[in-house]
Scaffold this active site. Structure first.
Site, PDB file in Angstrom:
ATOM      1  N   LYS A 189      -2.920   4.939  -2.479  1.00  0.00           N
ATOM      2  CA  LYS A 189      -3.894   5.703  -1.697  1.00  0.00           C
ATOM      3  C   LYS A 189      -4.306   6.911  -2.533  1.00  0.00           C
ATOM      4  O   LYS A 189      -3.441   7.568  -3.131  1.00  0.00           O
ATOM      5  CB  LYS A 189      -3.256   6.157  -0.382  1.00  0.00           C
ATOM      6  CG  LYS A 189      -2.983   5.009   0.586  1.00  0.00           C
ATOM      7  CD  LYS A 189      -4.289   4.427   1.105  1.00  0.00           C
ATOM      8  CE  LYS A 189      -4.055   3.553   2.331  1.00  0.00           C
ATOM      9  NZ  LYS A 189      -5.339   3.064   2.904  1.00  0.00           N
ATOM     10  N   GLY A 241      -4.507  -4.714   5.983  1.00  0.00           N
ATOM     11  CA  GLY A 241      -3.540  -4.565   7.067  1.00  0.00           C
ATOM     12  C   GLY A 241      -3.754  -3.269   7.804  1.00  0.00           C
ATOM     13  O   GLY A 241      -4.457  -2.372   7.326  1.00  0.00           O
ATOM     14  N   ASP A 275     -13.838  -1.907   2.603  1.00  0.00           N
ATOM     15  CA  ASP A 275     -12.938  -2.106   3.752  1.00  0.00           C
ATOM     16  C   ASP A 275     -13.711  -1.654   4.996  1.00  0.00           C
ATOM     17  O   ASP A 275     -14.363  -2.474   5.671  1.00  0.00           O
ATOM     18  CB  ASP A 275     -11.645  -1.298   3.510  1.00  0.00           C
ATOM     19  CG  ASP A 275     -10.701  -1.238   4.704  1.00  0.00           C
ATOM     20  OD1 ASP A 275     -11.041  -1.735   5.783  1.00  0.00           O
ATOM     21  OD2 ASP A 275      -9.594  -0.657   4.579  1.00  0.00           O
ATOM     22  N   LYS A 293     -10.010  -7.469   7.145  1.00  0.00           N
ATOM     23  CA  LYS A 293      -9.059  -7.119   8.207  1.00  0.00           C
ATOM     24  C   LYS A 293      -9.604  -7.735   9.478  1.00  0.00           C
ATOM     25  O   LYS A 293     -10.661  -7.320   9.967  1.00  0.00           O
ATOM     26  CB  LYS A 293      -8.977  -5.603   8.405  1.00  0.00           C
ATOM     27  CG  LYS A 293      -8.169  -4.874   7.376  1.00  0.00           C
ATOM     28  CD  LYS A 293      -8.119  -3.390   7.687  1.00  0.00           C
ATOM     29  CE  LYS A 293      -7.507  -2.648   6.528  1.00  0.00           C
ATOM     30  NZ  LYS A 293      -7.679  -1.193   6.654  1.00  0.00           N
ATOM     31  N   GLU A 336     -11.102   0.709  -3.611  1.00  0.00           N
ATOM     32  CA  GLU A 336     -11.417   0.347  -2.229  1.00  0.00           C
ATOM     33  C   GLU A 336     -12.064   1.526  -1.497  1.00  0.00           C
ATOM     34  O   GLU A 336     -11.537   2.633  -1.511  1.00  0.00           O
ATOM     35  CB  GLU A 336     -10.107  -0.073  -1.545  1.00  0.00           C
ATOM     36  CG  GLU A 336     -10.237  -0.532  -0.104  1.00  0.00           C
ATOM     37  CD  GLU A 336      -8.885  -0.952   0.477  1.00  0.00           C
ATOM     38  OE1 GLU A 336      -7.911  -1.091  -0.293  1.00  0.00           O
ATOM     39  OE2 GLU A 336      -8.812  -1.125   1.697  1.00  0.00           O
ATOM     40  N   SER A 379       0.858  -1.183   0.000  1.00  0.00           N
ATOM     41  CA  SER A 379       0.000   0.000   0.000  1.00  0.00           C
ATOM     42  C   SER A 379       0.896   1.236   0.000  1.00  0.00           C
ATOM     43  O   SER A 379       1.719   1.401   0.900  1.00  0.00           O
ATOM     44  CB  SER A 379      -0.882  -0.040   1.258  1.00  0.00           C
ATOM     45  OG  SER A 379      -1.659   1.124   1.365  1.00  0.00           O
ATOM     46  N   ASP A 392      -7.153   2.994  -3.095  1.00  0.00           N
ATOM     47  CA  ASP A 392      -7.896   2.999  -1.825  1.00  0.00           C
ATOM     48  C   ASP A 392      -8.175   4.446  -1.424  1.00  0.00           C
ATOM     49  O   ASP A 392      -7.247   5.223  -1.199  1.00  0.00           O
ATOM     50  CB  ASP A 392      -7.075   2.298  -0.738  1.00  0.00           C
ATOM     51  CG  ASP A 392      -7.826   2.168   0.581  1.00  0.00           C
ATOM     52  OD1 ASP A 392      -9.001   2.593   0.663  1.00  0.00           O
ATOM     53  OD2 ASP A 392      -7.239   1.630   1.545  1.00  0.00           O
ATOM     54  N   LYS A 420      -0.982  -0.889  -4.430  1.00  0.00           N
ATOM     55  CA  LYS A 420      -2.208  -0.147  -4.088  1.00  0.00           C
ATOM     56  C   LYS A 420      -1.812   1.302  -3.852  1.00  0.00           C
ATOM     57  O   LYS A 420      -0.921   1.581  -3.040  1.00  0.00           O
ATOM     58  CB  LYS A 420      -2.835  -0.780  -2.848  1.00  0.00           C
ATOM     59  CG  LYS A 420      -3.823   0.082  -2.084  1.00  0.00           C
ATOM     60  CD  LYS A 420      -4.574  -0.756  -1.059  1.00  0.00           C
ATOM     61  CE  LYS A 420      -4.720  -0.042   0.267  1.00  0.00           C
ATOM     62  NZ  LYS A 420      -5.429  -0.849   1.283  1.00  0.00           N
TER      63      LYS A 420
HETATM   64  O1  OSB Z   1      -7.345   1.486   4.533  1.00  0.00           O
HETATM   65  O2  OSB Z   1      -6.272  -0.285   4.153  1.00  0.00           O
HETATM   66  C1  OSB Z   1      -6.382   0.778   4.759  1.00  0.00           C
HETATM   67  C2  OSB Z   1      -3.270   1.339   6.907  1.00  0.00           C
HETATM   68  C3  OSB Z   1      -3.840   1.865   8.037  1.00  0.00           C
HETATM   69  C4  OSB Z   1      -5.198   2.059   8.084  1.00  0.00           C
HETATM   70  C5  OSB Z   1      -5.998   1.737   6.992  1.00  0.00           C
HETATM   71  C6  OSB Z   1      -5.431   1.194   5.843  1.00  0.00           C
HETATM   72  C7  OSB Z   1      -4.039   1.039   5.795  1.00  0.00           C
HETATM   73  C8  OSB Z   1      -3.332   0.571   4.601  1.00  0.00           C
HETATM   74  C9  OSB Z   1      -1.990  -0.110   4.780  1.00  0.00           C
HETATM   75  O3  OSB Z   1      -3.721   0.747   3.470  1.00  0.00           O
HETATM   76  C10 OSB Z   1      -2.153  -1.560   5.012  1.00  0.00           C
HETATM   77  C11 OSB Z   1      -0.865  -2.219   5.463  1.00  0.00           C
HETATM   78  O4  OSB Z   1       0.091  -2.278   4.693  1.00  0.00           O
HETATM   79  O5  OSB Z   1      -0.838  -2.695   6.619  1.00  0.00           O
HETATM   80 MG    MG Z   2      -8.466   0.430   3.079  1.00  0.00          MG
END
Ligand code: OSB
Ligand code: MG
Length: 370
Positions: free
Chosen positions: A163, A291, A239, A263, A214, A135, A189, A161
């Protein structure tokens, strides 16, 4: 198995680089760790909640409070403890799924170690290694983003991914496609940063062949996601909205998503996470493991979960060094774009004492019975 007491520990671990999302920028990961001590050994659970209630309503201080004042006292009432008795005992407390997940995971780790069974075996894993995605946070500029993505691809990550948020969406995706080609598995995402009125804007992502978008809309906006799915061709993945097997079944039935990010912390633990997986498999909906920037403890359990058969897309299960210069456990290492699933009893990872102490901010011991 009888619960003797629980240690609550707050740790703060610096991230190798700031991680920016549509809800804020993280420089360090503040985490609550739970150590359940029983007459048959101990186990660990890592809480997914962050320092501030910006991803979900939970946050570390509230997690420690609800564990100390409500969840641990409720669990203390259970005379013969096993993993299946945790959620029913905690059920009278509304919400607080991440806090419940951490406590249940600590009990599950203790119980599995006592029985010599790994998380992977107990969950029903069918793979020995899992594909690792990464991510990538929002960056200050497109060149910086391309450097970051190029670095991760060179390391071997099999899925990227990005953001996104309004103002950082079409152009970054276009730039990554132009530089790295159409073969890269790519997804985005939004962490709830859009509104249903943005549907035609988000449809401009369709030509880029993304795996999924996402959580574009508010976590409660199931109907909005269903509406969006009629306008945008890229598959919608949820999510934040998916907090249980029931909410997954509802979202799928209402046409709000065609992919689910699982998650375990968000849905209240690994038992419920497996139910979400089973619901999605029954509906033909692909899932992947999300994650919360976990240390090796939480990552160990996530990697075991991601080895279940319905996890057909690479997850946000990156190697330890994507997050931390030094993990608190033996690190997870990328090998050919994959992470090995731990096979030892329980999580198969435990904190390295000196490292754990070096990141500990506070700890408290809650006696259940002496
Ligand atoms: O939205 O998936 C998410 C990290 C913290 C809170 C929300 C998210 C995320 C990530 C990173 O996208 C996920 C990871 O690599 O642990
Ligand atoms: Mg997410």
């Amino acid at each position: 198995m009888r619960l003797t007491g629980v240690e609550l520990r707050q740790i703060a671990v610096p991230l190798v680089a700031p991680f920016r999302t549509s809800f804020g920028t993280q420089h360090a990961r503040e985490i609550v760790l739970v150590r359940a001590v029983t007459d048959d050994g101990e186990g660990w659970g890592e809480c997914g909640a962050m320092a501030a209630p910006l991803y979900s309503s939970e946050y570390t201080k509230a997690v420690a409070d609800v564990l100390r004042d409500y969840l641990i006292p409720a669990l203390a009432e259970v005379a013969q403890l096993d993993p299946w008795r945790v959620a029913p005992a905690l059920e009278p407390v509304k919400g607080h799924r991440m806090a419940k997940a951490a406590l249940e995971t600590a009990v599950l780790d203790a119980w599995l170690r006592a029985h010599g069974i790994s998380f992977a075996t107990w969950l029903g894993a069918t793979r020995e290694r899992v594909a690792a995605g990464v991510s990538v946070g929002i960056m200050d500029s497109i060149p910086r983003l391309l450097d970051a993505v190029g670095g991760y691809l060179a390391e071997g990550y099999v899925r990227i991914k990005l953001k996104i948020e309004p103002g950082w969406d079409i152009e970054p995706v276009r730039a990554v496609r132009e530089r790295f080609g159409d073969e890269v598995l790519l997804q985005v995402d939004a962490n709830t940063a859009y509104r249903v009125a943005d549907a035609h804007h988000l449809a401009r992502l369709d030509p880029f062949g993304l795996l999924l978008i996402e959580q574009p809309l508010d976590e409660e906006d199931i109907r909005g996601h269903a509406k969006l799915a009629e306008i945008v061709r890229t598959p919608i993945c949820l999510d934040e909205s998916i907090v249980s097997a029931r909410s997954a079944a509802d979202a799928i039935a209402l046409g709000a998503c065609s992919v689910v990010n699982i998650k375990p912390s968000r849905v209240g633990g690994y038992l419920e996470a497996r139910r979400v997986h089973d619901v999605c498999v029954a509906h033909g909906v692909p899932v992947w493991c999300g994650g919360m920037l976990e240390t090796g403890l939480g990552r160990a359990a996530n990697v075991a979960l991601a080895a279940l058969p319905g996890f057909t897309l690479p997850g946000d299960t990156s190697a330890s060094d994507r997050y931390y210069a030094t993990d608190i456990t033996e690190p997870f290492v990328l090998a050919d774009g994959h992470l090995d699933v731990p096979r030892e009893p329980g999580l198969g990872r435990e904190p390295i004492p000196e490292r754990l102490e070096s990141v500990t901010v506070t700890k408290e011991w809650i006696t259940v019975r002496s």
